[in-house]
Structures are given as C-alpha cells and as structure tokens.
Design a protein around this motif. Structure first.
Motif, PDB file in Angstrom:
ATOM      1  N   UNK A   1       0.825  -1.210   0.000  1.00 16.52           N
ATOM      2  CA  UNK A   1       0.000   0.000   0.000  1.00 16.52           C
ATOM      3  C   UNK A   1       0.861   1.262   0.000  1.00 16.52           C
ATOM      4  N   UNK A   2       1.968   1.225   0.729  1.00 15.71           N
ATOM      5  CA  UNK A   2       2.875   2.379   0.750  1.00 15.71           C
ATOM      6  C   UNK A   2       3.488   2.595  -0.633  1.00 15.71           C
ATOM      7  N   UNK A   3       3.839   1.517  -1.305  1.00 19.39           N
ATOM      8  CA  UNK A   3       4.374   1.623  -2.664  1.00 19.39           C
ATOM      9  C   UNK A   3       3.298   2.153  -3.612  1.00 19.39           C
ATOM     10  N   UNK A   4       2.083   1.637  -3.503  1.00 25.66           N
ATOM     11  CA  UNK A   4       0.990   2.103  -4.359  1.00 25.66           C
ATOM     12  C   UNK A   4       0.745   3.595  -4.161  1.00 25.66           C
ATOM     13  N   UNK A   5       0.759   4.049  -2.918  1.00 23.69           N
ATOM     14  CA  UNK A   5       0.556   5.470  -2.649  1.00 23.69           C
ATOM     15  C   UNK A   5       1.686   6.313  -3.226  1.00 23.69           C
ATOM     16  N   UNK A   6       2.915   5.823  -3.166  1.00 26.69           N
ATOM     17  CA  UNK A   6       4.037   6.557  -3.763  1.00 26.69           C
ATOM     18  C   UNK A   6       3.862   6.645  -5.277  1.00 26.69           C
ATOM     19  N   UNK A   7       3.365   5.578  -5.881  1.00 28.08           N
ATOM     20  CA  UNK A   7       3.119   5.590  -7.322  1.00 28.08           C
ATOM     21  C   UNK A   7       1.995   6.560  -7.684  1.00 28.08           C
ATOM     22  N   UNK A   8       1.000   6.680  -6.808  1.00 31.13           N
ATOM     23  CA  UNK A   8      -0.154   7.535  -7.074  1.00 31.13           C
ATOM     24  C   UNK A   8       0.124   9.008  -6.780  1.00 31.13           C
ATOM     25  N   UNK A   9       1.134   9.292  -5.989  1.00 29.23           N
ATOM     26  CA  UNK A   9       1.383  10.663  -5.530  1.00 29.23           C
ATOM     27  C   UNK A   9       1.447  11.693  -6.662  1.00 29.23           C
ATOM     28  N   UNK A  10       2.171  11.472  -7.763  1.00 30.95           N
ATOM     29  CA  UNK A  10       2.186  12.500  -8.821  1.00 30.95           C
ATOM     30  C   UNK A  10       0.792  12.762  -9.397  1.00 30.95           C
ATOM     31  N   UNK A  11      -0.010  11.733  -9.553  1.00 29.11           N
ATOM     32  CA  UNK A  11      -1.363  11.925 -10.063  1.00 29.11           C
ATOM     33  C   UNK A  11      -2.237  12.692  -9.089  1.00 29.11           C
ATOM     34  N   UNK A  12      -2.086  12.417  -7.799  1.00 32.87           N
ATOM     35  CA  UNK A  12      -2.852  13.140  -6.782  1.00 32.87           C
ATOM     36  C   UNK A  12      -2.429  14.605  -6.764  1.00 32.87           C
ATOM     37  N   UNK A  13      -1.130  14.851  -6.853  1.00 34.82           N
ATOM     38  CA  UNK A  13      -0.642  16.233  -6.857  1.00 34.82           C
ATOM     39  C   UNK A  13      -1.140  16.988  -8.084  1.00 34.82           C
TER      40      UNK A  13
END
Length: 192
Positions: free
Chosen positions: A56-68
């Motif tokens: 989940x931590x890896x998935x969130x890191x992958x999603x971070x640019x899209x969220x930003x």
C-alpha cells in the motif's frame, strides 16, 4: 562524506528502480507484491521493504504525482468564478486522472491511506471537493442534501463504467467521460 553521498545516490537510484518496477506491475494489472517487485527491480527484498514497508505504501508513492496533479486542477477550479463550471471541470479532471493512472482509484477507494503524506494530500482533495460542491449548493445548483461523501463513490462508479464501455476503444474515452459525467450532474442538480 563522499561515501555518504554515494550511499544517498544509491538509495535514490534504488527507490526509482522500485517505483519503475511497481508501476510496471500496476500498468499490467498485476497486484503489487513486494517480493515480485524486488525481483523485477533486481534488488534485495530488504531494500524494497526499507523504502516501502507495505504494498500500500508503494501504491501510494506511485499515485502521488497523479494526486498532486489533481490538486493543481482543484486549485484552478477554486479560482474559477463560475461555480458550476468549476465543479464540472474538477470532477472531469478526476475521472480523466483515474482512467489514465491505474494507481489512483485503489488509493481513493481504500478506507485509509497508510502514509502521512497521502493522508494530507487526500484531505486537501476532500476539502477541495467539499468547497466546490458547497459553492454550487449555495448557488442553488446542486440538491441541498448532496454531500461530498455521496459524490466520491459515484465518481468511482463512472470511472468503472467508462472502462467497461470503452474497453478496446480508447478513442471514445473522453466523449464517454463527458456523457456519463453530464448524466450524473443532471441528477445532482437542484430541481427548482
């Protein structure tokens, strides 16, 4: 000092290798399993776990640019004086982002983020949606009982419906997003 700088460069390089490998799994529709990611990144499992203690931590890191990026869209929407257009534009940007980046929907639909940074980013997104929805409600454009928590599952549903409808026909994705979003927004409108 030179040894520390080399270690930092190695850590940055290893982190990027993990992110690249993880993104490959997600784009291919495979679950993120850190042991598999470590093999694909050609790194030891301990190195992967040091950077990302859970899938989940890896998935969130992958999603971070899209969220930003979506937050940047939200800031633009908040600066838009036409409250209906601002809400529609933000929801449309959210749908496009979810359909372009397979990491976003699982992060948005998880009960709670696992990292503090993702928690803060998602809280800002929630606040942006609440403000945009509140402004449209204050203008009498949205049914008064509609809440932000009602809109989020509807958006995930639209993203899923668009995926089903356009599977194998990516040319029609944006048109389908617009049709489905307009149908939803018609249902959300205040009936005067």
């Amino acid at each position: 000092m030179a040894e520390q700088a080399k270690l930092r460069r190695d850590a940055v390089r290893n982190r990027q290798r993990i992110l690249d490998a993880g993104r490959g799994f997600v784009q291919d529709g495979h679950p993120l399993q850190l042991n598999e990611v470590s093999r694909a990144a050609k790194l030891g499992v301990a190195t992967v776990y040091r950077h990302f203690p859970s899938p989940e931590a890896l998935l969130e890191a992958l999603a971070r640019p899209g969220i930003e990026q979506l937050l940047a869209e939200g800031r633009n929407a908040l600066a838009t004086p036409d409250h209906w257009a601002a809400l529609r534009g933000f929801l449309r940007a959210g749908l496009r982002a979810q359909l372009a980046d397979p990491t976003l929907q699982p992060v948005f639909s998880s009960p709670e983020p696992v990292t503090e940074e993702t928690t803060e980013l998602c809280a800002e997104l929630d606040e942006t949606l609440a403000t945009l929805l509140g402004r449209a409600k204050a203008d009498g454009l949205i049914a008064p009982d509609m809440q932000p928590g009602d809109v989020l599952p509807l958006m995930c549903g639209i993203a899923h419906a668009v995926r089903l409808r356009t599977e194998g026909n990516s040319d029609d994705v944006h048109g389908t997003i617009d049709r489905y979003l307009d149908t939803l927004l018609t249902g959300l409108r205040a009936h005067l």
